[in-house]
Each structure stands twice: as structure tokens, then as C-alpha cells.
Design a protein around this motif. Structure first.
Motif, PDB file in Angstrom:
ATOM      1  N   ASP A  47       0.831  -1.200   0.000  1.00  0.00           N
ATOM      2  CA  ASP A  47       0.000   0.000   0.000  1.00  0.00           C
ATOM      3  C   ASP A  47       0.870   1.256   0.000  1.00  0.00           C
ATOM      4  OD1 ASP A  47      -2.092   1.713   0.128  1.00  0.00           O
ATOM      5  OD2 ASP A  47      -2.770   1.153   2.132  1.00  0.00           O
ATOM      6  N   LEU A  48       1.909   1.271   0.817  1.00  0.00           N
ATOM      7  CA  LEU A  48       2.820   2.430   0.867  1.00  0.00           C
ATOM      8  C   LEU A  48       3.581   2.594  -0.441  1.00  0.00           C
ATOM      9  CD1 LEU A  48       4.261   1.941   4.463  1.00  0.00           C
ATOM     10  CD2 LEU A  48       2.763   3.809   3.712  1.00  0.00           C
ATOM     11  N   LYS A  49       4.032   1.481  -0.973  1.00  0.00           N
ATOM     12  CA  LYS A  49       4.857   1.527  -2.176  1.00  0.00           C
ATOM     13  C   LYS A  49       4.115   2.141  -3.355  1.00  0.00           C
ATOM     14  CE  LYS A  49       7.961   0.806  -5.245  1.00  0.00           C
ATOM     15  NZ  LYS A  49       9.121   1.685  -5.305  1.00  0.00           N
ATOM     16  N   ASN A  50       2.844   1.839  -3.494  1.00  0.00           N
ATOM     17  CA  ASN A  50       2.091   2.248  -4.678  1.00  0.00           C
ATOM     18  C   ASN A  50       1.258   3.501  -4.452  1.00  0.00           C
ATOM     19  OD1 ASN A  50       2.553  -0.054  -6.732  1.00  0.00           O
ATOM     20  ND2 ASN A  50       2.059  -1.144  -4.838  1.00  0.00           N
ATOM     21  N   ASN A  51       1.602   4.273  -3.448  1.00  0.00           N
ATOM     22  CA  ASN A  51       0.898   5.538  -3.202  1.00  0.00           C
ATOM     23  C   ASN A  51       1.916   6.647  -2.922  1.00  0.00           C
ATOM     24  OD1 ASN A  51      -2.193   5.046  -3.162  1.00  0.00           O
ATOM     25  ND2 ASN A  51      -1.345   3.266  -2.095  1.00  0.00           N
ATOM     26  N   ASP A  52       1.527   7.606  -2.087  1.00  0.00           N
ATOM     27  CA  ASP A  52       2.355   8.798  -1.885  1.00  0.00           C
ATOM     28  C   ASP A  52       3.740   8.475  -1.332  1.00  0.00           C
ATOM     29  OD1 ASP A  52       0.372  10.454  -2.819  1.00  0.00           O
ATOM     30  OD2 ASP A  52      -0.504  10.785  -0.834  1.00  0.00           O
ATOM     31  N   PHE A  53       3.837   7.481  -0.490  1.00  0.00           N
ATOM     32  CA  PHE A  53       5.127   7.136   0.099  1.00  0.00           C
ATOM     33  C   PHE A  53       6.102   6.673  -0.984  1.00  0.00           C
ATOM     34  CE2 PHE A  53       8.264   4.726   2.438  1.00  0.00           C
ATOM     35  CZ  PHE A  53       8.415   5.428   3.610  1.00  0.00           C
ATOM     36  N   GLY A  54       5.646   5.754  -1.813  1.00  0.00           N
ATOM     37  CA  GLY A  54       6.501   5.275  -2.897  1.00  0.00           C
ATOM     38  C   GLY A  54       6.792   6.349  -3.933  1.00  0.00           C
ATOM     39  N   LEU A  55       5.820   7.251  -4.166  1.00  0.00           N
ATOM     40  CA  LEU A  55       6.029   8.351  -5.120  1.00  0.00           C
ATOM     41  C   LEU A  55       7.155   9.256  -4.656  1.00  0.00           C
ATOM     42  CD1 LEU A  55       4.949   9.704  -7.720  1.00  0.00           C
ATOM     43  CD2 LEU A  55       3.457  11.081  -6.260  1.00  0.00           C
ATOM     44  N   TYR A  56       7.227   9.521  -3.368  1.00  0.00           N
ATOM     45  CA  TYR A  56       8.306  10.365  -2.844  1.00  0.00           C
ATOM     46  C   TYR A  56       9.667   9.704  -3.053  1.00  0.00           C
ATOM     47  CZ  TYR A  56      11.473  12.502   0.513  1.00  0.00           C
ATOM     48  OH  TYR A  56      12.571  13.092   1.093  1.00  0.00           O
ATOM     49  N   LEU A  57       9.757   8.392  -2.777  1.00  0.00           N
ATOM     50  CA  LEU A  57      11.039   7.704  -2.927  1.00  0.00           C
ATOM     51  C   LEU A  57      11.472   7.618  -4.385  1.00  0.00           C
ATOM     52  CD1 LEU A  57      10.664   4.767  -0.365  1.00  0.00           C
ATOM     53  CD2 LEU A  57      11.774   6.979  -0.040  1.00  0.00           C
ATOM     54  N   GLU A  58      10.505   7.528  -5.307  1.00  0.00           N
ATOM     55  CA  GLU A  58      10.844   7.384  -6.718  1.00  0.00           C
ATOM     56  C   GLU A  58      11.041   8.733  -7.412  1.00  0.00           C
ATOM     57  OE1 GLU A  58       7.966   5.019  -8.722  1.00  0.00           O
ATOM     58  OE2 GLU A  58       8.176   3.315  -7.367  1.00  0.00           O
ATOM     59  N   CYS A  59      10.200   9.712  -7.092  1.00  0.00           N
ATOM     60  CA  CYS A  59      10.188  10.967  -7.854  1.00  0.00           C
ATOM     61  C   CYS A  59      10.691  12.173  -7.072  1.00  0.00           C
ATOM     62  CB  CYS A  59       8.771  11.265  -8.339  1.00  0.00           C
ATOM     63  SG  CYS A  59       8.055   9.954  -9.349  1.00  0.00           S
ATOM     64  N   GLY A  60      10.850  12.053  -5.791  1.00  0.00           N
ATOM     65  CA  GLY A  60      11.325  13.195  -5.014  1.00  0.00           C
ATOM     66  C   GLY A  60      12.743  13.584  -5.387  1.00  0.00           C
ATOM     67  N   SER A  61      13.013  14.891  -5.346  1.00  0.00           N
ATOM     68  CA  SER A  61      14.349  15.392  -5.696  1.00  0.00           C
ATOM     69  C   SER A  61      15.296  15.436  -4.504  1.00  0.00           C
ATOM     70  CB  SER A  61      14.226  16.801  -6.301  1.00  0.00           C
ATOM     71  OG  SER A  61      13.623  17.684  -5.376  1.00  0.00           O
ATOM     72  N   ALA A  62      14.847  14.950  -3.348  1.00  0.00           N
ATOM     73  CA  ALA A  62      15.708  14.957  -2.158  1.00  0.00           C
ATOM     74  C   ALA A  62      16.890  14.013  -2.358  1.00  0.00           C
ATOM     75  CB  ALA A  62      14.898  14.532  -0.928  1.00  0.00           C
ATOM     76  N   ASN A  63      17.968  14.261  -1.624  1.00  0.00           N
ATOM     77  CA  ASN A  63      19.144  13.406  -1.763  1.00  0.00           C
ATOM     78  C   ASN A  63      18.911  12.060  -1.074  1.00  0.00           C
ATOM     79  OD1 ASN A  63      19.678  13.742   1.040  1.00  0.00           O
ATOM     80  ND2 ASN A  63      20.703  15.690   0.599  1.00  0.00           N
ATOM     81  N   PHE A  64      19.855  11.167  -1.279  1.00  0.00           N
ATOM     82  CA  PHE A  64      19.717   9.786  -0.802  1.00  0.00           C
ATOM     83  C   PHE A  64      19.577   9.727   0.721  1.00  0.00           C
ATOM     84  CE2 PHE A  64      21.728   5.800   0.628  1.00  0.00           C
ATOM     85  CZ  PHE A  64      20.885   4.886   0.003  1.00  0.00           C
ATOM     86  N   LYS A  65      20.301  10.588   1.428  1.00  0.00           N
ATOM     87  CA  LYS A  65      20.258  10.558   2.893  1.00  0.00           C
ATOM     88  C   LYS A  65      18.863  10.892   3.414  1.00  0.00           C
ATOM     89  CE  LYS A  65      25.130  11.589   3.780  1.00  0.00           C
ATOM     90  NZ  LYS A  65      26.086  12.529   4.425  1.00  0.00           N
ATOM     91  N   ASP A  66      18.210  11.902   2.786  1.00  0.00           N
ATOM     92  CA  ASP A  66      16.864  12.267   3.219  1.00  0.00           C
ATOM     93  C   ASP A  66      15.885  11.115   3.004  1.00  0.00           C
ATOM     94  OD1 ASP A  66      17.684  14.754   3.989  1.00  0.00           O
ATOM     95  OD2 ASP A  66      17.194  15.713   2.083  1.00  0.00           O
ATOM     96  N   LYS A  67      16.057  10.424   1.899  1.00  0.00           N
ATOM     97  CA  LYS A  67      15.169   9.288   1.633  1.00  0.00           C
ATOM     98  C   LYS A  67      15.465   8.133   2.592  1.00  0.00           C
ATOM     99  CE  LYS A  67      14.354  10.448  -3.205  1.00  0.00           C
ATOM    100  NZ  LYS A  67      14.392   9.996  -4.601  1.00  0.00           N
ATOM    101  N   GLN A  68      16.730   7.972   2.962  1.00  0.00           N
ATOM    102  CA  GLN A  68      17.067   6.945   3.949  1.00  0.00           C
ATOM    103  C   GLN A  68      16.442   7.248   5.307  1.00  0.00           C
ATOM    104  OE1 GLN A  68      18.121   4.313   1.926  1.00  0.00           O
ATOM    105  NE2 GLN A  68      19.347   3.848   3.736  1.00  0.00           N
ATOM    106  N   VAL A  69      16.393   8.531   5.653  1.00  0.00           N
ATOM    107  CA  VAL A  69      15.733   8.933   6.897  1.00  0.00           C
ATOM    108  C   VAL A  69      14.254   8.554   6.853  1.00  0.00           C
ATOM    109  CG1 VAL A  69      15.018  10.928   8.281  1.00  0.00           C
ATOM    110  CG2 VAL A  69      17.357  10.781   7.413  1.00  0.00           C
ATOM    111  N   MET A  70      13.626   8.756   5.693  1.00  0.00           N
ATOM    112  CA  MET A  70      12.231   8.375   5.542  1.00  0.00           C
ATOM    113  C   MET A  70      12.045   6.863   5.679  1.00  0.00           C
ATOM    114  SD  MET A  70       9.118   9.394   5.013  1.00  0.00           S
ATOM    115  CE  MET A  70       9.109  11.004   4.229  1.00  0.00           C
ATOM    116  N   LEU A  71      12.966   6.086   5.113  1.00  0.00           N
ATOM    117  CA  LEU A  71      12.892   4.627   5.241  1.00  0.00           C
ATOM    118  C   LEU A  71      13.065   4.183   6.696  1.00  0.00           C
ATOM    119  CD1 LEU A  71      14.910   3.458   2.096  1.00  0.00           C
ATOM    120  CD2 LEU A  71      12.474   3.164   2.510  1.00  0.00           C
ATOM    121  N   LEU A  72      13.980   4.819   7.421  1.00  0.00           N
ATOM    122  CA  LEU A  72      14.166   4.497   8.840  1.00  0.00           C
ATOM    123  C   LEU A  72      12.912   4.836   9.641  1.00  0.00           C
ATOM    124  CD1 LEU A  72      17.842   5.738   9.402  1.00  0.00           C
ATOM    125  CD2 LEU A  72      17.035   3.368   9.242  1.00  0.00           C
TER     126      LEU A  72
END
Length: 326
Positions: free
Chosen positions: A188-213
Motif C-alpha cells: 500500500d505504501l509503495k504504490n501511493n504517496d510514500f513510494g512516489l516520494y522515494l521514486e520521484c522526489g528530488s531529495a538526496n539519498f540521505k533524506d530518503k534513507q531517513v524516511m525509510l528508517l
């Protein structure tokens, strides 16, 4: 013989065109001087012409009148020539003044031309500066747009994660097995807003890792509550679950849920996503009414909860981005 003829015979030819071309004040002065002198010369010449008899010429010569008339002619002729000389000098001076004025005008024109060239150069520099400024503004606008878009995606991702956890806590994911619920939450997370941020967000890798944590922390808390194990046991690999129990739970799912899990996990590979592949394979066995024992032989009978949890999360959130383009 008129005045012009006298001047012509004296070597001074003043045509009407020449008089028109000369400066007005100089021409007027010259004409007055010349006319006065020429009239005197004409009068004396006329008198000389009337003295045709030898007696008159002898008398004029004896009395000195002839010499006086000739002196007057010579004197006025000299004055005419001097007046012409002065006029020529003044004319040369006026021409020199005009030449000087033309030179100054030429210098001004050159300065103006140089100024126009400098203005044109500054205009070109300004045009380049404006183009560079416009490009810089476009770059800033693009960065600002990407930043605002990234903040929006991150905010929506955080909100979706909070909603999904709240739904799980409220019993919204009704499945026989906690592992199945975790997988449904991740999908559910992967195919909605959460996954969209990880795939299309312009944030750097560290910010996305923080979101994953953040995701793993939220899922861990709820998973520990579901399995009734402490966070300490979770981190020290003390919590385990049986693969046999997992297979039995999946076998008790209704067909709709089984088909859903089977479809959602059909992208997995045994060697790269073994935990997701296990769910897919067990649902395949259930749908085809096959014995799940053959599948269970390839998997350890007991799996540590924390290791399974981290791997299933990475497989469905992180690895699917990089390996499967989803």
C-alpha cells in the motif's frame, strides 16, 4: 569699357558666380572698394580719350595734367589691387575658420561615433547580462519548484505513513497472519504517496534513507505489538516465527485475499527477493491445491522476526525501485 572689363584687363576676373559664392560681408566691402577705385579709373580714362589733338596732348603734358591723370589711374589701380589682396586674405581666413569648424565638427562626429559604439557595446553587455540573469532566475525557479514539490511529496508521504499505521492499529488490515499484514502495508505504501516520494522526489539519498528508517520504526512498533514481543527481544534476534505456521495461515485465507497476495508478489525472484517470493510461492500452492512442503524445504523452518522484517521492507520499498523500476 565698364568696371568688369577694366578688372579683366588688370587680371582680376570677378564673375557673378564668384561674387555669389563669396561671404556676403566680404563681398560687399570688396565691391565698394573696387567700384570706387574703378569709377575713378574710368573717369580718368574717359578724359584721356577726349584728349585726341596734338595740342591738347602737348598742353596736358606740359601742364602735368596727363601725368596727374596717369598717377590717379595707377593709384586707384593699386588701391583696387590692395583691396582685392585684403579681400583674398580675409577670404583665406574665413576658409581657414570654416576648415577649423569642419575639423571640430568632424572630431565631434568621431566622438559621437565612438560614444555610439561604446553604447552599443554596453547594450550588448547589458543584453548578455539580462540573458544570464534570466537564465539564473529560471534555474532558481526550477530549484524552488523542485524544493516545493519535494516538500509536498515528503509531507504527503509522512501523512500516508501515519494513516496506514493508524489503519493497521484500528484493525483495518484483516488477515490471518501478521506477516501477510506487513506485506499488504508495504505494498500500500509503495504504490501511493510514500513510494512516489522515494521514486520521484528530488531529495538526496540521505533524506530518503531517513524516511525509510522512519517507516521501519513505525512498522517495528506495530509488529512488536502484534507479536507481543518487546523491542529489546526484537533487536536481539530473540523473536522468531514458524514458516509452517505461515503456510497454514495462508492456506486459510479466502480466495480473494489469496489472489490479491499472489498478484502483488508475482514480480519477485527467489534469489534476490526470497521473502516476497515465499509469499508468492505459498499462495501459488494454495491456489493450485499443491502441498506446500516442497516449498518449505527450501526455507529455514524458523525465521528471526527482525531479520525478516528488514529484508521484506527493503525488498518491497527499496529494491523494487532500483531493480524492477516500480
Amino acid at each position: 569699357m565698364d568696371s568688369n572689363e577694366v578688372l579683366l584687363h588688370s587680371g582680376f576676373g570677378l564673375s557673378e558666380e564668384l561674387l555669389k559664392e563669396a561671404p556676403a560681408h566680404l563681398t560687399d566691402k570688396m565691391i565698394v572698394d573696387l567700384v570706387n577705385g574703378i569709377e575713378v579709373i574710368d573717369d580718368q580714362i574717359k578724359v584721356s580719350k577726349t584728349r585726341t589733338s596734338k595740342f591738347e596732348r602737348f598742353r596736358d603734358s606740359f601742364s602735368g595734367r596727363s601725368k596727374h591723370r596717369q598717377d590717379l589711374i595707377n593709384d586707384n589701380l593699386a588701391k583696387c589691387m590692395d583691396s582685392t589682396r585684403v579681400w583674398l586674405q580675409n577670404h583665406d581666413y574665413e576658409i581657414a575658420s570654416i576648415n577649423l569648424a569642419i575639423t571640430k565638427i568632424t572630431d565631434k562626429l568621431l566622438e559621437t561615433r565612438s560614444g555610439v559604439m561604446q553604447l552599443n557595446s554596453k547594450h550588448n553587455d547589458l543584453a548578455d547580462s539580462v540573458i544570464n540573469l534570466a537564465k539564473a532566475v529560471d534555474d532558481k525557479n526550477e530549484k524552488l519548484f523542485n524544493y516545493i514539490r519535494d516538500v509536498d511529496l515528503r509531507t504527503r508521504a509522512d501523512r500516508q505513513l501515519d494513516r496506514v499505521i493508524a489503519k493497521w492499529q484500528a484493525g483495518g488490515y484483516r488477515h490471518e497472519n501478521t506477516c501477510t499484514t506487513v506485506y499488504m502495508v508495504l505494498d500500500d505504501l509503495k504504490n501511493n504517496d510514500f513510494g512516489l516520494y522515494l521514486e520521484c522526489g528530488s531529495a538526496n539519498f540521505k533524506d530518503k534513507q531517513v524516511m525509510l528508517l522512519h517507516l521501519k520504526d513505525a512498522l517495528q512498533n506495530q509488529l512488536c505489538n502484534e507479536l507481543s514481543i518487546s523491542s529489546r527481544s526484537f533487536h536481539h534476534n530473540n523473536g522468531k516465527f514458524s514458516i509452517q505456521d505461515l503456510a497454514e495461515d495462508l492456506a486459510r485465507l479466502n480466495k480473494a485475499n489469496t489472489l490479491s497476495l499472489n498478484y502483488l508478489s508475482d514480480w519477485s525472484n527467489k534469489h534476490t527477493e526470497p521473502n516476497t517470493w515465499l509469499l508468492h510461492q505459498l499462495t501459488e500452492d494454495s491456489l493450485n491445491r499443491n502441498n506446500a512442503q516442497n516449498t518449505l524445504k527450501e526455507i529455514p523452518s524458523k525465521i528471526r522476526v527482525n531479520r525478516w522484517f528488514n529484508r521484506i521492507t527493503d525488498e518491497n520499498i527499496h529494491l523494487r525501485d532500483t531493480q524492477h523500476g516500480r
